[in-house]
Design a protein around this motif. Sequence first.
Motif, PDB file in Angstrom:
ATOM      1  N   LEU A  21      31.458  30.653  42.899  1.00 51.20           N
ATOM      2  CA  LEU A  21      30.114  30.414  43.436  1.00 51.20           C
ATOM      3  C   LEU A  21      30.180  29.625  44.739  1.00 51.20           C
ATOM      4  CD1 LEU A  21      28.164  29.701  40.133  1.00 51.20           C
ATOM      5  CD2 LEU A  21      28.225  31.824  41.475  1.00 51.20           C
ATOM      6  N   TYR A  22      31.122  28.693  44.835  1.00 53.02           N
ATOM      7  CA  TYR A  22      31.292  27.948  46.078  1.00 53.02           C
ATOM      8  C   TYR A  22      31.748  28.892  47.198  1.00 53.02           C
ATOM      9  CZ  TYR A  22      32.678  24.414  49.430  1.00 53.02           C
ATOM     10  OH  TYR A  22      32.789  23.654  50.555  1.00 53.02           O
ATOM     11  N   ALA A  23      32.653  29.814  46.867  1.00 52.60           N
ATOM     12  CA  ALA A  23      33.124  30.773  47.873  1.00 52.60           C
ATOM     13  C   ALA A  23      31.977  31.690  48.308  1.00 52.60           C
ATOM     14  CB  ALA A  23      34.290  31.594  47.323  1.00 52.60           C
ATOM     15  N   PHE A  24      31.192  32.190  47.342  1.00 54.92           N
ATOM     16  CA  PHE A  24      30.038  33.022  47.691  1.00 54.92           C
ATOM     17  C   PHE A  24      29.114  32.262  48.647  1.00 54.92           C
ATOM     18  CE2 PHE A  24      29.843  35.741  43.520  1.00 54.92           C
ATOM     19  CZ  PHE A  24      30.960  36.455  43.924  1.00 54.92           C
ATOM     20  N   SER A  25      28.846  31.010  48.311  1.00 52.82           N
ATOM     21  CA  SER A  25      27.955  30.188  49.121  1.00 52.82           C
ATOM     22  C   SER A  25      28.505  30.008  50.534  1.00 52.82           C
ATOM     23  CB  SER A  25      27.764  28.825  48.446  1.00 52.82           C
ATOM     24  OG  SER A  25      26.959  27.992  49.243  1.00 52.82           O
ATOM     25  N   ALA A  26      29.803  29.717  50.644  1.00 51.80           N
ATOM     26  CA  ALA A  26      30.417  29.503  51.956  1.00 51.80           C
ATOM     27  C   ALA A  26      30.398  30.777  52.793  1.00 51.80           C
ATOM     28  CB  ALA A  26      31.860  29.000  51.793  1.00 51.80           C
ATOM     29  N   PHE A  27      30.740  31.917  52.180  1.00 52.89           N
ATOM     30  CA  PHE A  27      30.729  33.189  52.907  1.00 52.89           C
ATOM     31  C   PHE A  27      29.312  33.545  53.331  1.00 52.89           C
ATOM     32  CE2 PHE A  27      35.021  33.564  51.701  1.00 52.89           C
ATOM     33  CZ  PHE A  27      35.584  34.679  52.280  1.00 52.89           C
ATOM     34  N   HIS A  28      28.333  33.281  52.464  1.00 56.59           N
ATOM     35  CA  HIS A  28      26.931  33.568  52.776  1.00 56.59           C
ATOM     36  C   HIS A  28      26.447  32.678  53.921  1.00 56.59           C
ATOM     37  CE1 HIS A  28      22.511  33.482  52.099  1.00 56.59           C
ATOM     38  NE2 HIS A  28      22.704  34.760  51.856  1.00 56.59           N
ATOM     39  N   GLU A  29      26.768  31.403  53.826  1.00 55.60           N
ATOM     40  CA  GLU A  29      26.364  30.446  54.864  1.00 55.60           C
ATOM     41  C   GLU A  29      26.986  30.794  56.211  1.00 55.60           C
ATOM     42  OE1 GLU A  29      27.244  25.799  55.713  1.00 55.60           O
ATOM     43  OE2 GLU A  29      26.637  26.275  53.668  1.00 55.60           O
ATOM     44  N   ALA A  30      28.207  31.330  56.183  1.00 57.34           N
ATOM     45  CA  ALA A  30      28.894  31.709  57.421  1.00 57.34           C
ATOM     46  C   ALA A  30      28.394  33.052  57.957  1.00 57.34           C
ATOM     47  CB  ALA A  30      30.403  31.785  57.171  1.00 57.34           C
ATOM     48  N   GLY A  31      27.515  33.718  57.205  1.00 64.59           N
ATOM     49  CA  GLY A  31      26.970  34.990  57.659  1.00 64.59           C
ATOM     50  C   GLY A  31      27.877  36.181  57.383  1.00 64.59           C
ATOM     51  N   ALA A  32      28.881  35.998  56.508  1.00 64.07           N
ATOM     52  CA  ALA A  32      29.841  37.076  56.247  1.00 64.07           C
ATOM     53  C   ALA A  32      29.393  38.019  55.136  1.00 64.07           C
ATOM     54  CB  ALA A  32      31.206  36.483  55.889  1.00 64.07           C
ATOM     55  N   ILE A  33      28.574  37.533  54.192  1.00 60.38           N
ATOM     56  CA  ILE A  33      28.087  38.385  53.098  1.00 60.38           C
ATOM     57  C   ILE A  33      26.589  38.165  52.887  1.00 60.38           C
ATOM     58  CG2 ILE A  33      30.318  38.411  51.883  1.00 60.38           C
ATOM     59  CD1 ILE A  33      29.017  36.451  49.814  1.00 60.38           C
ATOM     60  N   ASP A  34      25.966  39.142  52.229  1.00 54.78           N
ATOM     61  CA  ASP A  34      24.545  39.033  51.877  1.00 54.78           C
ATOM     62  C   ASP A  34      24.348  38.706  50.400  1.00 54.78           C
ATOM     63  OD1 ASP A  34      23.602  39.640  54.447  1.00 54.78           O
ATOM     64  OD2 ASP A  34      23.783  41.795  54.062  1.00 54.78           O
ATOM     65  N   VAL A  35      25.307  39.107  49.557  1.00 52.65           N
ATOM     66  CA  VAL A  35      25.148  38.932  48.114  1.00 52.65           C
ATOM     67  C   VAL A  35      26.515  38.825  47.444  1.00 52.65           C
ATOM     68  CG1 VAL A  35      25.086  41.426  47.630  1.00 52.65           C
ATOM     69  CG2 VAL A  35      23.928  39.854  46.081  1.00 52.65           C
ATOM     70  N   GLY A  36      26.551  38.118  46.320  1.00 53.86           N
ATOM     71  CA  GLY A  36      27.747  38.036  45.492  1.00 53.86           C
ATOM     72  C   GLY A  36      27.486  38.724  44.164  1.00 53.86           C
ATOM     73  N   VAL A  37      28.506  39.371  43.615  1.00 47.53           N
ATOM     74  CA  VAL A  37      28.404  40.051  42.322  1.00 47.53           C
ATOM     75  C   VAL A  37      29.518  39.523  41.428  1.00 47.53           C
ATOM     76  CG1 VAL A  37      28.473  42.275  41.114  1.00 47.53           C
ATOM     77  CG2 VAL A  37      27.473  42.131  43.410  1.00 47.53           C
ATOM     78  N   ILE A  38      29.163  39.147  40.198  1.00 46.91           N
ATOM     79  CA  ILE A  38      30.171  38.703  39.232  1.00 46.91           C
ATOM     80  C   ILE A  38      30.065  39.574  37.983  1.00 46.91           C
ATOM     81  CG2 ILE A  38      30.949  36.846  37.702  1.00 46.91           C
ATOM     82  CD1 ILE A  38      30.183  34.837  39.774  1.00 46.91           C
ATOM     83  N   LEU A  39      31.205  40.101  37.554  1.00 45.91           N
ATOM     84  CA  LEU A  39      31.315  40.854  36.305  1.00 45.91           C
ATOM     85  C   LEU A  39      32.096  39.988  35.323  1.00 45.91           C
ATOM     86  CD1 LEU A  39      30.997  43.496  34.664  1.00 45.91           C
ATOM     87  CD2 LEU A  39      33.126  44.278  35.719  1.00 45.91           C
ATOM     88  N   THR A  40      31.533  39.739  34.137  1.00 49.67           N
ATOM     89  CA  THR A  40      32.159  38.834  33.188  1.00 49.67           C
ATOM     90  C   THR A  40      31.865  39.262  31.760  1.00 49.67           C
ATOM     91  OG1 THR A  40      32.529  36.481  32.737  1.00 49.67           O
ATOM     92  CG2 THR A  40      30.236  37.179  33.064  1.00 49.67           C
ATOM     93  N   ARG A  41      32.342  38.500  30.823  1.00 56.35           N
ATOM     94  CA  ARG A  41      32.116  38.777  29.402  1.00 56.35           C
ATOM     95  C   ARG A  41      30.681  38.417  29.045  1.00 56.35           C
ATOM     96  NH1 ARG A  41      33.970  35.406  24.705  1.00 56.35           N
ATOM     97  NH2 ARG A  41      34.936  34.036  26.220  1.00 56.35           N
ATOM     98  N   GLY A  42      29.954  39.374  28.467  1.00 54.59           N
ATOM     99  CA  GLY A  42      28.572  39.126  28.062  1.00 54.59           C
ATOM    100  C   GLY A  42      28.499  38.212  26.854  1.00 54.59           C
ATOM    101  N   SER A  43      27.319  37.659  26.614  1.00 59.09           N
ATOM    102  CA  SER A  43      27.124  36.732  25.494  1.00 59.09           C
ATOM    103  C   SER A  43      27.412  37.384  24.148  1.00 59.09           C
ATOM    104  CB  SER A  43      25.693  36.187  25.506  1.00 59.09           C
ATOM    105  OG  SER A  43      25.460  35.502  26.718  1.00 59.09           O
ATOM    106  N   SER A  44      27.215  38.707  24.052  1.00 52.39           N
ATOM    107  CA  SER A  44      27.451  39.389  22.771  1.00 52.39           C
ATOM    108  C   SER A  44      28.933  39.625  22.483  1.00 52.39           C
ATOM    109  CB  SER A  44      26.681  40.714  22.733  1.00 52.39           C
ATOM    110  OG  SER A  44      27.026  41.517  23.844  1.00 52.39           O
ATOM    111  N   LEU A  45      29.794  39.460  23.473  1.00 50.20           N
ATOM    112  CA  LEU A  45      31.242  39.511  23.225  1.00 50.20           C
ATOM    113  C   LEU A  45      31.673  38.113  22.797  1.00 50.20           C
ATOM    114  CD1 LEU A  45      33.014  41.677  25.974  1.00 50.20           C
ATOM    115  CD2 LEU A  45      32.794  42.135  23.550  1.00 50.20           C
ATOM    116  N   ASP A  46      31.300  37.725  21.587  1.00 53.50           N
ATOM    117  CA  ASP A  46      31.510  36.365  21.091  1.00 53.50           C
ATOM    118  C   ASP A  46      32.582  36.327  20.007  1.00 53.50           C
ATOM    119  OD1 ASP A  46      30.234  37.637  19.012  1.00 53.50           O
ATOM    120  OD2 ASP A  46      28.412  36.437  19.125  1.00 53.50           O
ATOM    121  N   ASN A  47      32.783  35.152  19.418  1.00 54.42           N
ATOM    122  CA  ASN A  47      33.816  34.996  18.391  1.00 54.42           C
ATOM    123  C   ASN A  47      33.596  35.930  17.207  1.00 54.42           C
ATOM    124  OD1 ASN A  47      35.616  33.281  19.561  1.00 54.42           O
ATOM    125  ND2 ASN A  47      34.847  31.427  18.573  1.00 54.42           N
TER     126      ASN A  47
END
Length: 136
Positions: A47-73
């Motif tokens: 998130l810090y990297a997304f913020s820095a790249f966005h602030e520098a004008g290099a990107i418009d949006v960040g996308v994160i793909l991760t484990r959903g809440s239903s993929l639980d113990n």
Amino acid sequence: HHAKTNDVFNSYVREGYLDGHRIDFVSGRVAFDLEWNSKDQTYDRDLYAFSAFHEAGAIDVGVILTRGSSLDNKFFKSLGKVLDKDGEKEGTAEVYKKFGASTTWMGKLLYRLDAGRNGGCPVLAFGITPKCVIDP
């Protein structure tokens, strides 16, 4: 004949501003990170990297793909034991022990997004569900 003008422009370039920031993949103006079973602090880095790249004008949006809440113990316990290296026989370790509450999953990400750790960068978050990883 025109008189020469001596316009003065001041500029300052922050060398290496984005050097310390790593993003898995950038295409056009979109940054993408995949977090699967990493330590949950990696979200802070992402998130810090997304913020820095966005602030520098290099990107418009960040996308994160991760484990959903239903993929639980409960889900991982239902998978039983891990397979051996050949993928043919059951090993001794339980699958669920490889996926803890302190690893990356949607709940750990949403907490950080709600806290505004993405700065001004919009973030689209996708969570992988059990339907994505098992045959119906």
